[in-house]
Enzyme design. Structure first.
Site, short mmCIF file in Angstrom:
data_model
loop_
_atom_site.label_atom_id
_atom_site.label_comp_id
_atom_site.label_asym_id
_atom_site.label_seq_id
_atom_site.Cartn_x
_atom_site.Cartn_y
_atom_site.Cartn_z
N GLU A 131 -6.75 4.79 8.09
CA GLU A 131 -6.49 6.16 7.67
C GLU A 131 -7.97 6.85 7.09
O GLU A 131 -8.21 7.91 7.39
CB GLU A 131 -5.25 6.71 6.71
CG GLU A 131 -3.99 6.22 7.42
CD GLU A 131 -2.91 5.85 6.77
OE1 GLU A 131 -2.99 5.52 5.57
OE2 GLU A 131 -1.93 5.03 7.56
N GLY A 176 2.65 2.36 10.76
CA GLY A 176 3.44 3.47 10.62
C GLY A 176 4.32 3.57 11.87
O GLY A 176 4.89 4.74 11.88
N LYS A 180 0.09 4.12 -0.32
CA LYS A 180 -0.59 5.42 0.34
C LYS A 180 -0.33 6.47 -0.61
O LYS A 180 -0.11 6.36 -1.82
CB LYS A 180 -0.03 5.79 1.81
CG LYS A 180 -0.13 4.54 2.67
CD LYS A 180 0.14 4.64 4.19
CE LYS A 180 0.11 3.39 5.00
NZ LYS A 180 0.10 3.64 6.34
N ASN A 230 0.73 -1.19 0.11
CA ASN A 230 -0.08 0.04 -0.09
C ASN A 230 0.99 1.12 0.12
O ASN A 230 1.49 1.57 1.03
CB ASN A 230 -0.91 -0.24 1.47
CG ASN A 230 -1.86 1.04 1.49
OD1 ASN A 230 -1.70 2.04 0.58
ND2 ASN A 230 -2.21 1.47 2.62
N HIS A 269 -9.31 1.32 5.00
CA HIS A 269 -8.04 1.53 5.76
C HIS A 269 -8.24 2.43 6.90
O HIS A 269 -9.17 3.48 6.93
CB HIS A 269 -7.16 1.87 4.78
CG HIS A 269 -5.44 2.21 5.51
ND1 HIS A 269 -5.35 3.08 6.22
CD2 HIS A 269 -4.40 1.21 5.33
CE1 HIS A 269 -4.04 2.67 6.51
NE2 HIS A 269 -3.54 1.71 6.17
N SER A 297 3.47 -2.27 10.43
CA SER A 297 4.85 -2.18 10.59
C SER A 297 5.59 -3.65 10.42
O SER A 297 6.36 -4.00 11.04
CB SER A 297 5.37 -1.75 12.11
OG SER A 297 5.00 -0.46 12.22
N GLU A 336 -5.41 -4.80 10.96
CA GLU A 336 -4.34 -3.76 11.03
C GLU A 336 -4.61 -3.28 12.25
O GLU A 336 -5.29 -2.06 12.39
CB GLU A 336 -4.20 -2.80 9.82
CG GLU A 336 -4.04 -3.46 8.70
CD GLU A 336 -3.23 -2.66 7.44
OE1 GLU A 336 -2.16 -2.65 6.88
OE2 GLU A 336 -3.99 -1.40 7.44
P1 PGA Z 1 2.88 0.21 7.77
O1 PGA Z 1 1.57 0.47 7.08
O2 PGA Z 1 3.45 -0.98 7.14
O3 PGA Z 1 3.64 1.45 7.31
O4 PGA Z 1 2.82 0.23 9.36
C1 PGA Z 1 0.54 -0.40 7.01
C2 PGA Z 1 -0.63 0.01 6.36
O5 PGA Z 1 -1.08 1.08 6.64
O6 PGA Z 1 -1.44 -0.55 5.59
#
Ligand code: PGA
Length: 261
Positions: free
Chosen positions: A104, A180, A13, A11, A102, A219, A174
């Site tokens: 976010e 992140g 983003k 992803n 997601h 992560s 997640e």
């Molecule tokens: P990350 O993000 O691997 O940077 O923690 C995962 C995601 O948001 O799908």
């Protein structure tokens, strides 16, 4: 039960530009390990760039065995929805997958469980595979609400049970506190939740729950990927930050291949 083929999805983003994407995609598709895993069909490898770069990625990924995914879609099929993109359009330009819900989007853009379910239904209706993200916040985990939150998020998907081909419906667990942050869940913590998610899906009527892939996201790095993917209910990963580095992403794809034995 047929063994579940793992998926590693990147992803991106809201990152990248034409030049940087071109270099990243070229590095991905030229990488022998990733190509082998994707070509043997043992690991599904999916790349999810921002909308404007889907066509670029689709062109560069042609013939590589990698699949293409978008990061969002509209809950409508067409019409006066300025700025929105439909599932039919994504299919039309060559997408195989779309990410829905997601955290976010849930937290920053107000997507509710109902909107997420409506988007997932549109994606499946269009013929796309859908990766539906669920997960609890740190506060919810600390208050022992993880299972309650996940059960609520999954319950909203009940209406999809009739239409969902287990090959095309993927759940991405997640934990919001792990996205992140560099603070991943432990493999054991994630496994416990994944087993719960699979059992809940069966309880709300997904007869294909044993075949359905449940990815872990938050992560995931080369150092922790294999331990995660060796867990019985962890069927791959949704990768954010590490998907922007060809070397790291490929190492994670290799970990999925190795974990499969
Ligand atoms: P990350 O993000 O691997 O940077 O923690 C995962 C995601 O948001 O799908």
């Amino acid at each position: 039960m047929t063994p579940r083929k793992p998926i590693v999805a990147g992803n991106w983003k809201m990152n990248g530009d034409t030049a940087a994407n071109s270099a990243l995609l070229a590095a991905l598709v030229s990488h022998a390990d990733a190509k082998r895993a994707a070509a043997r069909g043992e690991v599904g490898v999916v790349v999810c760039p921002p909308f404007p770069y889907l066509a670029q990625a689709g062109a560069q990924l042609t013939g590589s065995g990698f699949e293409l995914g978008a990061q969002n879609l509209s809950e409508h099929d067409n019409g006066a929805f300025t700025g929105e993109v439909s599932g039919m359009m994504l299919l039309d330009i060559g997408c195989d997958w779309v990410i829905v819900g997601h955290s976010e989007r849930r937290s920053l853009l107000g997507e509710t469980d109902e909107i997420v379910a409506a988007k997932a239904a549109r994606a499946l209706g269009a013929g796309l595979g859908v990766m539906i993200c669920i997960g609890e916040t740190l506060q919810e985990r600390e208050r022992n609400l993880t299972e309650a939150v996940l059960a609520r998020q999954l319950q909203a998907l009940e209406g999809l049970t009739a239409m969902a081909d287990p090959a095309k419906l993927v759940i991405a667990y997640e934990p919001v506190w792990a996205i992140g942050t560099g603070r991943s869940a432990s493999a054991e913590q994630a496994q416990q939740v994944h087993a719960f998610v699979r059992a809940r899906l069966a309880a709300i009527g997904f007869s294909g729950a044993p075949e359905l892939r449940i990815l872990y996201g938050g992560s995931v790095k080369p150092a922790n990927a294999q331990g995660m993917f060796e867990m019985p209910d962890i069927d791959g990963g949704l990768i954010g930050g590490a998907s922007l580095s060809a070397d790291e992403f490929i190492a994670i794809v290799r970990a999925a291949d190795l974990a499969r034995g």
